[in-house]
Design an enzyme around this catalytic site. Structure first.
Site, PDB file in Angstrom:
ATOM      1  N   LYS A  91       0.855  -1.184   0.000  1.00 48.93           N
ATOM      2  CA  LYS A  91       0.000   0.000   0.000  1.00 48.93           C
ATOM      3  C   LYS A  91       0.889   1.231   0.000  1.00 48.93           C
ATOM      4  O   LYS A  91       1.995   1.216   0.564  1.00 48.93           O
ATOM      5  CB  LYS A  91      -0.891   0.025   1.252  1.00 48.93           C
ATOM      6  CG  LYS A  91      -2.157   0.841   1.075  1.00 48.93           C
ATOM      7  CD  LYS A  91      -3.222   0.052   0.319  1.00 48.93           C
ATOM      8  CE  LYS A  91      -4.563   0.761   0.344  1.00 48.93           C
ATOM      9  NZ  LYS A  91      -5.630  -0.060  -0.248  1.00 48.93           N
ATOM     10  N   GLY A 191     -21.764   5.611   4.275  1.00 45.97           N
ATOM     11  CA  GLY A 191     -20.836   5.973   3.208  1.00 45.97           C
ATOM     12  C   GLY A 191     -21.351   5.523   1.861  1.00 45.97           C
ATOM     13  O   GLY A 191     -21.359   4.328   1.558  1.00 45.97           O
TER      14      GLY A 191
END
Length: 366
Positions: A91, A191
């Site tokens: 990442k 969300g």
């Protein structure tokens, strides 16, 4: 407390000594001309080149950014292993507000840093980065996925991410209620951005009742203007306490399942797209003790990484969709392992992923 290098001691301890560490490589990147500050973390390459997105976020401190990169990279190792991909976990995080500092020069500089790793890390989109950004990064780095179809890419990976979460919900319903149908079930989504708004569509098509919340009012308006039947509440705190809520889907940032939220959660299933939903180790046991079935986040939200991984071999949407559909079976396998071993589903998923990584490392003689 810092060491002589200026790196916070707790970050170094995490990297080298804690159970959350074990990363192979962490790269700190800086380009003064463009203002780039980035961290690239490679957790494992046992299964193949590390694959994971680029998060662009205004972290309060550099230490917070490093810690996030470490956690997210580790999560990608597990996600890629459970998705059956020949990729390890990595990442990257870019420090700063993407709305104010993101420029072409910064993205090109970032691409050069990724390219310098020689293919050990393959990057893609994440929070704060988009398909158009990956097109820019790809100009300096061929190990870039999530590009636009016009530039040989697969486009928006949130479509299959949402589809995979939907399959995880169906598997959870099958395990808990004996029927994968979500018709008539009430699903709360926190969300409704990149992934969440696609998830709403899947649920409405099946006949579920949907209630949403989002800190961005424009995201809420996009949903309710198209689907007036969708319910809206002001915040996540109200959403998780709705009477009659069947499924809770955290689809924003991590840490949604905490010591504060789990005791008041009314849903019987938690299955969402957000990464790192468990605020700390032990929350999964709290969920199990309350009889709440948790579908591990990195398993059900793997549709996107399945898509971007496929792009490296010549993207085929139907092939990817078929792979993402298998998240249904994978989720059921995890629930079965959890029952057999007498452990929460999150622990069962970890065991399966760790076994695959261990066997791959042994095969390589590591």
């Amino acid at each position: 407390m810092t060491d002589v290098s200026g790196a916070p001691a707790d970050v170094l301890h995490t990297l080298f000594h804690s159970d959350q560490g074990g990363h192979e490589q962490v790269v700190l990147c800086q380009d003064r001309a463009s203002g780039l500050k980035a961290v690239i973390a490679l957790h494992s390459t046992a299964l193949g080149p590390a694959l994971g997105g680029t998060r662009f976020y205004p972290y309060a401190t550099e230490a917070e950014a490093v810690a996030d990169a470490l956690n997210l990279a580790r999560g990608m190792s597990y996600k890629n292993a459970m998705a059956g991909l020949d990729h390890g976990g990595g990442k990257a995080v870019i420090i700063g507000d993407p709305d104010t500092i993101k420029t072409e020069a910064l993205l090109l500089a970032y691409g050069r840093f990724v390219a310098s790793l020689g293919g050990r890390y393959v990057t893609a989109c994440d929070v704060g980065t988009y398909v158009a950004d990956m097109d820019v990064v790809a100009r300096e780095c061929r190990w870039t996925t999530g590009r636009s179809p016009e530039n040989g890419g697969a486009g928006d990976s949130s479509v299959l991410t949402a589809f995979g979460v939907y399959q995880g919900m169906r598997a959870s319903a099958q395990h808990l209620w004996g029927d994968p149908s979500l018709r008539g079930r009430t699903v709360g989504i926190a969300g409704v951005g990149k992934v969440g708004h696609h998830l709403v569509e899947h649920l409405l098509q099946e006949g579920a009742q949907v209630v949403i919340t989002d800190v961005r009012q424009e995201a809420v308006r996009r949903i309710v203007d198209k689907h007036p039947s969708v319910g809206v509440v002001a915040d996540t705190e109200l959403l998780i306490e709705i009477d009659g809520l069947d499924i809770y889907a955290p689809c924003a940032l991590g840490g949604a399942l905490s010591d504060d939220s789990v005791p008041v959660l009314t849903a019987k299933i938690v299955c969402g797209a957000a990464n790192n939903q468990l605020a700390h180790p032990g929350v999964e046991k709290d969920l199990a003790d309350r009889g709440i079935l948790y579908a591990p986040d990195y398993v059900v939200n793997a549709g996107g990484v399945i898509q971007v991984a496929d792009e490296l071999h010549g993207f085929d949407f139907e092939r990817c969709r078929a792979k993402a559909a298998k998240i249904f079976d994978t989720t059921l396998t995890i629930f079965a392992r959890a029952k057999t071993d007498g452990i929460p589903p999150a622990a069962a998923a970890d065991r399966i992923a760790e076994q695959r990584m261990h066997e791959a490392a042994q095969a390589r003689g590591w």
